[in-house]
Motif scaffolding. Structure first.
Motif, PDB file in Angstrom:
ATOM      1  N   ARG A 207      10.223  -6.674  -0.690  1.00  0.00           N
ATOM      2  CA  ARG A 207       8.914  -7.112  -1.182  1.00  0.00           C
ATOM      3  C   ARG A 207       7.933  -7.299  -0.016  1.00  0.00           C
ATOM      4  NH1 ARG A 207      10.105 -12.104  -4.518  1.00  0.00           N
ATOM      5  NH2 ARG A 207      12.125 -11.109  -4.693  1.00  0.00           N
ATOM      6  N   VAL A 208       8.419  -7.938   1.063  1.00  0.00           N
ATOM      7  CA  VAL A 208       7.531  -8.164   2.216  1.00  0.00           C
ATOM      8  C   VAL A 208       7.197  -6.833   2.891  1.00  0.00           C
ATOM      9  CG1 VAL A 208       7.340  -9.252   4.499  1.00  0.00           C
ATOM     10  CG2 VAL A 208       8.249 -10.548   2.568  1.00  0.00           C
ATOM     11  N   LEU A 209       8.160  -5.914   2.924  1.00  0.00           N
ATOM     12  CA  LEU A 209       7.901  -4.602   3.521  1.00  0.00           C
ATOM     13  C   LEU A 209       6.766  -3.894   2.776  1.00  0.00           C
ATOM     14  CD1 LEU A 209       9.137  -3.002   5.874  1.00  0.00           C
ATOM     15  CD2 LEU A 209      10.508  -1.759   4.190  1.00  0.00           C
ATOM     16  N   THR A 210       6.810  -3.939   1.454  1.00  0.00           N
ATOM     17  CA  THR A 210       5.753  -3.332   0.648  1.00  0.00           C
ATOM     18  C   THR A 210       4.428  -4.053   0.874  1.00  0.00           C
ATOM     19  OG1 THR A 210       7.338  -2.629  -1.021  1.00  0.00           O
ATOM     20  CG2 THR A 210       5.045  -2.782  -1.727  1.00  0.00           C
ATOM     21  N   LEU A 211       4.477  -5.403   0.876  1.00  0.00           N
ATOM     22  CA  LEU A 211       3.255  -6.182   1.109  1.00  0.00           C
ATOM     23  C   LEU A 211       2.654  -5.846   2.470  1.00  0.00           C
ATOM     24  CD1 LEU A 211       4.178  -9.766  -0.174  1.00  0.00           C
ATOM     25  CD2 LEU A 211       2.421  -8.260  -1.117  1.00  0.00           C
ATOM     26  N   SER A 212       3.535  -5.642   3.476  1.00  0.00           N
ATOM     27  CA  SER A 212       3.061  -5.430   4.846  1.00  0.00           C
ATOM     28  C   SER A 212       2.436  -4.045   5.008  1.00  0.00           C
ATOM     29  CB  SER A 212       4.213  -5.585   5.835  1.00  0.00           C
ATOM     30  OG  SER A 212       5.040  -4.436   5.803  1.00  0.00           O
ATOM     31  N   ASN A 213       2.638  -3.201   4.031  1.00  0.00           N
ATOM     32  CA  ASN A 213       2.159  -1.831   4.126  1.00  0.00           C
ATOM     33  C   ASN A 213       1.072  -1.584   3.069  1.00  0.00           C
ATOM     34  OD1 ASN A 213       2.137   0.753   5.147  1.00  0.00           O
ATOM     35  ND2 ASN A 213       3.865   1.460   3.901  1.00  0.00           N
ATOM     36  N   HIS A 214       0.194  -2.559   2.913  1.00  0.00           N
ATOM     37  CA  HIS A 214      -0.892  -2.467   1.931  1.00  0.00           C
ATOM     38  C   HIS A 214      -0.392  -2.168   0.517  1.00  0.00           C
ATOM     39  CE1 HIS A 214      -4.612  -3.406   3.738  1.00  0.00           C
ATOM     40  NE2 HIS A 214      -4.623  -2.445   4.621  1.00  0.00           N
ATOM     41  N   GLY A 215       0.760  -2.769   0.184  1.00  0.00           N
ATOM     42  CA  GLY A 215       1.256  -2.631  -1.187  1.00  0.00           C
ATOM     43  C   GLY A 215       1.861  -1.273  -1.500  1.00  0.00           C
ATOM     44  N   ARG A 216       2.140  -0.500  -0.448  1.00  0.00           N
ATOM     45  CA  ARG A 216       2.730   0.822  -0.666  1.00  0.00           C
ATOM     46  C   ARG A 216       4.246   0.748  -0.503  1.00  0.00           C
ATOM     47  NH1 ARG A 216      -0.393   4.515   3.432  1.00  0.00           N
ATOM     48  NH2 ARG A 216       0.012   2.716   4.749  1.00  0.00           N
ATOM     49  N   ASN A 217       4.977   1.167  -1.516  1.00  0.00           N
ATOM     50  CA  ASN A 217       6.437   1.175  -1.461  1.00  0.00           C
ATOM     51  C   ASN A 217       6.913   2.226  -0.461  1.00  0.00           C
ATOM     52  OD1 ASN A 217       9.245   1.986  -2.239  1.00  0.00           O
ATOM     53  ND2 ASN A 217       8.917   0.331  -3.707  1.00  0.00           N
ATOM     54  N   LYS A 218       7.941   1.885   0.325  1.00  0.00           N
ATOM     55  CA  LYS A 218       8.372   2.815   1.378  1.00  0.00           C
ATOM     56  C   LYS A 218       8.938   4.132   0.814  1.00  0.00           C
ATOM     57  CE  LYS A 218      13.032   0.863   2.266  1.00  0.00           C
ATOM     58  NZ  LYS A 218      13.562   1.338   1.009  1.00  0.00           N
ATOM     59  N   ASP A 219       9.382   4.108  -0.441  1.00  0.00           N
ATOM     60  CA  ASP A 219       9.940   5.328  -1.044  1.00  0.00           C
ATOM     61  C   ASP A 219       8.912   6.118  -1.867  1.00  0.00           C
ATOM     62  OD1 ASP A 219      12.468   4.691  -0.010  1.00  0.00           O
ATOM     63  OD2 ASP A 219      12.847   3.329  -1.689  1.00  0.00           O
ATOM     64  N   GLU A 220       7.696   5.616  -1.906  1.00  0.00           N
ATOM     65  CA  GLU A 220       6.659   6.294  -2.688  1.00  0.00           C
ATOM     66  C   GLU A 220       6.346   7.661  -2.068  1.00  0.00           C
ATOM     67  OE1 GLU A 220       4.867   5.402  -5.628  1.00  0.00           O
ATOM     68  OE2 GLU A 220       4.376   7.512  -5.286  1.00  0.00           O
ATOM     69  N   LYS A 221       6.362   8.692  -2.900  1.00  0.00           N
ATOM     70  CA  LYS A 221       6.146  10.056  -2.384  1.00  0.00           C
ATOM     71  C   LYS A 221       4.647  10.383  -2.294  1.00  0.00           C
ATOM     72  CE  LYS A 221      10.518  11.356  -2.023  1.00  0.00           C
ATOM     73  NZ  LYS A 221      11.075   9.981  -2.086  1.00  0.00           N
ATOM     74  N   LYS A 222       3.873   9.796  -3.207  1.00  0.00           N
ATOM     75  CA  LYS A 222       2.432  10.090  -3.198  1.00  0.00           C
ATOM     76  C   LYS A 222       1.760   9.420  -1.987  1.00  0.00           C
ATOM     77  CE  LYS A 222       1.474   8.666  -7.451  1.00  0.00           C
ATOM     78  NZ  LYS A 222       2.361   8.529  -8.573  1.00  0.00           N
ATOM     79  N   GLN A 223       0.931  10.181  -1.288  1.00  0.00           N
ATOM     80  CA  GLN A 223       0.218   9.629  -0.141  1.00  0.00           C
ATOM     81  C   GLN A 223      -0.824   8.608  -0.588  1.00  0.00           C
ATOM     82  OE1 GLN A 223      -1.391  13.048   1.923  1.00  0.00           O
ATOM     83  NE2 GLN A 223      -0.523  12.287   3.834  1.00  0.00           N
ATOM     84  N   PHE A 224      -1.002   7.577   0.212  1.00  0.00           N
ATOM     85  CA  PHE A 224      -2.068   6.591  -0.005  1.00  0.00           C
ATOM     86  C   PHE A 224      -1.977   5.913  -1.373  1.00  0.00           C
ATOM     87  CE2 PHE A 224      -4.396   9.777   2.792  1.00  0.00           C
ATOM     88  CZ  PHE A 224      -4.068   9.108   3.960  1.00  0.00           C
ATOM     89  N   TRP A 225      -0.769   5.850  -1.925  1.00  0.00           N
ATOM     90  CA  TRP A 225      -0.603   5.255  -3.252  1.00  0.00           C
ATOM     91  C   TRP A 225      -0.145   3.801  -3.099  1.00  0.00           C
ATOM     92  CZ3 TRP A 225      -1.893   6.937  -8.027  1.00  0.00           C
ATOM     93  CH2 TRP A 225      -1.447   6.148  -9.101  1.00  0.00           C
ATOM     94  N   ALA A 226      -0.941   2.879  -3.648  1.00  0.00           N
ATOM     95  CA  ALA A 226      -0.564   1.466  -3.579  1.00  0.00           C
ATOM     96  C   ALA A 226      -0.163   0.957  -4.957  1.00  0.00           C
ATOM     97  CB  ALA A 226      -1.729   0.645  -3.037  1.00  0.00           C
TER      98      ALA A 226
END
Ligand SMILES: *Cc1c(COP(=O)(O)O)cnc(C)c1O
Length: 370
Positions: A207-226
């Motif tokens: 959860r903190v990893l996603t929060l730290s990356n502007h709400g972007r999940n590390k496994d998200e394939k779409k670019q710039f997707w929050a």
């Protein structure tokens, strides 16, 4: 002509060729495919040192705490209990999230939060308790963790001042639901500015990893997707390079802090009018900030100390003001230790390369006051 004595700084980092080499490498080569290389290494080695599974490097300890509190779901109307004796950085993320900091008194021995006062302060709005290990001294973790279990409230460790502090074989920062560290220029390990979030809880880490990356999940394939609104509290690779050098030297950095406090102790603690950083059985103090508290009978007060040290060109720091005395908060004079101790206390210089002669100059000022 009277020569002015050289200035003694209260803190200054220890920067060797190793830090310089890594920083130079990071700024020269740490781009493109290598843009996270020092960050990854620093996180891994830091986590291994503390004994936790997950670490996230941040731009500050305040940022790490802000994200951790947010990941726990702390929001408007919630209450978070912490010691009144504190740096403002521990309270401000609570307020920023719309929650209410509940300041409780400290123990006169450890200068850390009083577990009895914590239990008395618990309400149905309490969502977290923050244990701040002040000046390297450790909180009563067994008691606090038991209270946490009893009321099902997470215990957070603000270990910004406690790298090197060990509680019954567990490193400060590794015992709570999460821990946070600071690498500000005054801290034992520094990256100039910087911090670290650590935890053993995989879900919280993610959860903190996603929060730290502007709400972007590390496994998200779409670019710039929050997916959610997050934060931007990241550490740069160049700062991490300095941190990576410092974590390799961490035992030396801590040993030096302990030695500096020990020298003050040997020269000052024999006086019955003096209390310094406590080290109970089963505990190791990381000794970030050597601190001296005078007994009330001495009539040695903060202003006198500041004056005497200034005359000798020695930097000292006042013991933290009670946060509840700041005008943003409601005054809580009943926290009598938090209001009383800072009046007759001072932090002493303890930078890595301080010499014994310089320490003796500090000791002389105190002996003169006594
Ligand atoms: C230094 C400190 C912080 C803040 O650290 P930053 O890296 O400056 O955000 C927080 N809590 C405590 C107890 C500190 O001493």
């Amino acid at each position: 002509m009277i020569e002015k004595k050289s200035r003694i700084f209260y803190s200054k980092p220890s920067i060797t060729n190793l830090e310089v080499e890594y920083a130079k490498d990071a700024v020269t080569n740490g781009w493109g495919a290598e843009c996270y290389s020092y960050i990854n290494r620093f996180e891994r080695h830091f986590g291994a040192h503390i004994g936790v599974n997950y670490s996230i490097a941040t731009s500050s300890c305040t940022g790490a705490l802000h994200m951790g509190l947010s990941a726990l779901g702390i929001e408007a109307g919630d209450e978070v209990i912490l010691a009144d004796t504190n740096w403002i950085a521990t309270a401000s993320p609570i307020v920023s999230l719309g929650a209410v900091p509940i300041f409780v008194d400290i123990l006169p021995s450890t200068w850390c939060i009083d577990p009895k006062k914590v239990e008395e302060a618990i309400t149905n709005k309490t969502k977290a308790i923050i244990a701040v290990h002040l000046y390297g001294n450790l909180c009563e973790m067994d008691e606090l963790l038991n209270i946490g279990k009893k009321y099902n409230i997470p215990i957070i460790e603000d270990a910004a001042e406690a790298i090197g502090s060990v509680y019954k074989d567990k490193k400060a920062g590794s015992m709570g639901i999460f821990g946070v560290f600071s690498f500000h220029g005054t801290k034992t390990l520094t990256t100039g500015e910087g911090g670290m979030f650590v935890t053993n809880d995989k879900k919280l880490f993610e959860r903190v990893l996603t929060l730290s990356n502007h709400g972007r999940n590390k496994d998200e394939k779409k670019q710039f997707w929050a997916d959610i609104i997050g934060f931007k509290f990241k550490m740069s690779n160049v700062q991490a390079a300095i941190g990576y050098a410092q974590i390799q030297r961490i035992d030396q950095l801590i040993a030096r802090k302990r030695k500096i406090l020990d020298f003050y102790r040997k020269n000052l603690e024999s006086s019955p009018d003096v209390i310094m950083n406590i080290e109970k059985q089963g505990i190791k103090n990381g000794c970030w900030m050597p601190t001296i508290v005078f007994s009330p009978e001495t009539l040695i007060r903060r202003e006198l100390l500041l004056n005497e040290f200034a005359k000798e060109n020695i930097d000292t720091r006042v013991f933290f003001w009670p946060l509840s005395s700041f005008k943003m908060f409601e005054e809580k004079k009943n926290n009598s230790n938090a209001y009383d101790i800072p009046e007759r206390a001072i932090n002493l210089p303890s930078y890595h390369d301080i010499s014994e002669e310089e320490q003796l100059r500090v000791i002389d000022v105190i002996k003169k006051c006594l």
